[in-house]
Design a protein around this motif. Structure first.
Motif, mmCIF file in Angstrom:
data_model
loop_
_atom_site.group_PDB
_atom_site.id
_atom_site.type_symbol
_atom_site.label_atom_id
_atom_site.label_comp_id
_atom_site.label_asym_id
_atom_site.label_seq_id
_atom_site.Cartn_x
_atom_site.Cartn_y
_atom_site.Cartn_z
ATOM 1 N N LYS A 9 5.472 42.800 25.138
ATOM 2 C CA LYS A 9 6.541 43.375 24.321
ATOM 3 C C LYS A 9 7.606 43.992 25.225
ATOM 4 C CE LYS A 9 5.990 46.866 21.141
ATOM 5 N NZ LYS A 9 5.295 47.502 20.010
ATOM 6 N N ASP A 10 7.157 44.728 26.239
ATOM 7 C CA ASP A 10 8.087 45.328 27.206
ATOM 8 C C ASP A 10 8.882 44.251 27.932
ATOM 9 O OD1 ASP A 10 7.186 47.811 26.493
ATOM 10 O OD2 ASP A 10 5.899 48.080 28.248
ATOM 11 N N ARG A 14 12.826 43.776 28.062
ATOM 12 C CA ARG A 14 13.594 43.726 29.326
ATOM 13 C C ARG A 14 14.430 42.453 29.422
ATOM 14 N NH1 ARG A 14 8.966 45.673 31.621
ATOM 15 N NH2 ARG A 14 8.419 43.654 32.467
ATOM 16 N N MET A 15 13.845 41.329 29.028
ATOM 17 C CA MET A 15 14.548 40.048 29.128
ATOM 18 C C MET A 15 15.699 39.944 28.127
ATOM 19 S SD MET A 15 11.239 37.569 29.527
ATOM 20 C CE MET A 15 12.069 35.981 29.611
ATOM 21 N N SER A 16 15.503 40.506 26.934
ATOM 22 C CA SER A 16 16.492 40.332 25.867
ATOM 23 C C SER A 16 17.442 41.514 25.739
ATOM 24 C CB SER A 16 15.787 40.126 24.522
ATOM 25 O OG SER A 16 15.084 41.301 24.139
ATOM 26 N N PHE A 46 10.271 36.934 13.333
ATOM 27 C CA PHE A 46 10.212 36.953 14.796
ATOM 28 C C PHE A 46 10.300 38.380 15.306
ATOM 29 C CE2 PHE A 46 10.427 33.313 17.562
ATOM 30 C CZ PHE A 46 10.583 32.253 16.690
ATOM 31 N N VAL A 47 11.339 39.065 14.808
ATOM 32 C CA VAL A 47 11.618 40.436 15.256
ATOM 33 C C VAL A 47 10.440 41.337 14.904
ATOM 34 C CG1 VAL A 47 13.166 42.406 14.931
ATOM 35 C CG2 VAL A 47 14.113 40.106 15.157
ATOM 36 N N ASP A 48 9.917 41.177 13.696
ATOM 37 C CA ASP A 48 8.785 41.989 13.247
ATOM 38 C C ASP A 48 7.534 41.707 14.074
ATOM 39 O OD1 ASP A 48 7.637 43.912 11.405
ATOM 40 O OD2 ASP A 48 6.553 42.232 10.511
ATOM 41 N N MET A 49 7.313 40.429 14.384
ATOM 42 C CA MET A 49 6.140 40.055 15.175
ATOM 43 C C MET A 49 6.225 40.594 16.603
ATOM 44 S SD MET A 49 5.424 36.269 13.666
ATOM 45 C CE MET A 49 3.959 35.862 14.632
ATOM 46 N N VAL A 50 7.419 40.602 17.168
ATOM 47 C CA VAL A 50 7.601 41.192 18.499
ATOM 48 C C VAL A 50 7.276 42.684 18.420
ATOM 49 C CG1 VAL A 50 9.292 41.811 20.276
ATOM 50 C CG2 VAL A 50 9.234 39.479 19.382
ATOM 51 N N VAL A 86 16.143 37.337 21.150
ATOM 52 C CA VAL A 86 14.695 37.563 21.209
ATOM 53 C C VAL A 86 13.971 36.213 21.293
ATOM 54 C CG1 VAL A 86 12.688 38.468 19.958
ATOM 55 C CG2 VAL A 86 14.818 39.768 19.972
ATOM 56 N N VAL A 87 14.409 35.258 20.475
ATOM 57 C CA VAL A 87 13.810 33.910 20.492
ATOM 58 C C VAL A 87 13.960 33.290 21.879
ATOM 59 C CG1 VAL A 87 13.974 31.556 19.568
ATOM 60 C CG2 VAL A 87 14.167 33.504 18.020
ATOM 61 N N GLU A 88 15.142 33.446 22.466
ATOM 62 C CA GLU A 88 15.396 32.909 23.806
ATOM 63 C C GLU A 88 14.440 33.504 24.839
ATOM 64 O OE1 GLU A 88 19.603 33.172 25.243
ATOM 65 O OE2 GLU A 88 19.886 31.732 23.620
ATOM 66 N N ALA A 89 14.218 34.809 24.748
ATOM 67 C CA ALA A 89 13.308 35.491 25.674
ATOM 68 C C ALA A 89 11.882 34.955 25.509
ATOM 69 C CB ALA A 89 13.341 37.002 25.441
ATOM 70 N N ILE A 90 11.463 34.765 24.269
ATOM 71 C CA ILE A 90 10.112 34.226 23.993
ATOM 72 C C ILE A 90 9.998 32.806 24.546
ATOM 73 C CG2 ILE A 90 8.433 33.603 22.198
ATOM 74 C CD1 ILE A 90 8.785 36.504 21.891
ATOM 75 N N ARG A 91 11.066 32.026 24.352
ATOM 76 C CA ARG A 91 11.111 30.649 24.856
ATOM 77 C C ARG A 91 10.927 30.643 26.376
ATOM 78 N NH1 ARG A 91 16.406 27.728 22.777
ATOM 79 N NH2 ARG A 91 15.649 27.947 20.660
ATOM 80 N N ASN A 92 11.640 31.532 27.053
ATOM 81 C CA ASN A 92 11.542 31.633 28.515
ATOM 82 C C ASN A 92 10.150 32.059 28.954
ATOM 83 O OD1 ASN A 92 14.189 30.818 28.909
ATOM 84 N ND2 ASN A 92 14.985 32.904 28.857
#
Length: 95
Positions: A9-10, A14-16, A46-50, A86-92
């Motif tokens: 999560k952190d 940091r990424m997003s 997505f946001v809620d799951m993060v 956020v999606v982009e960060a998860i993708r990365n």
């Protein structure tokens, strides 16, 4: 190496640079999403799951590749949460 959900999560934060806690679950982001019907998880989910630390579930979901990065969700958010970022960060993270 296995990370705890809090560490992940952190890392997403940091990424997003997105504070997912600002989300009030209004759904405006999902309502404006052109890929909405193809997604297992919608932008607001997505946001809620993060928020809940469910990053690994998101990383395994094909939904992260359905996002068109059109930023309609970012424009619609009244609280300045940026689901597409956020999606982009998860993708990365998943790569």
């Amino acid at each position: 190496m296995h990370h705890t959900s809090n560490q992940m999560k952190d890392q997403v934060f940091r990424m997003s640079g997105v504070d997912t806690r600002k989300c009030m679950k209004c759904g405006k982001c999902s309502a404006s999403c052109p890929s909405f019907n193809e997604m297992q998880y919608r932008p607001h989910q997505f946001v809620d799951m993060v928020n809940k630390g469910r990053i690994e579930e998101l990383m395994a979901s094909p939904s992260i590749y359905k996002c068109l990065s059109c930023f309609a969700c970012v424009e619609r958010c009244p609280r300045g949460v940026e689901p597409a970022v956020v999606v982009e960060a998860i993708r990365n993270l998943a790569e």
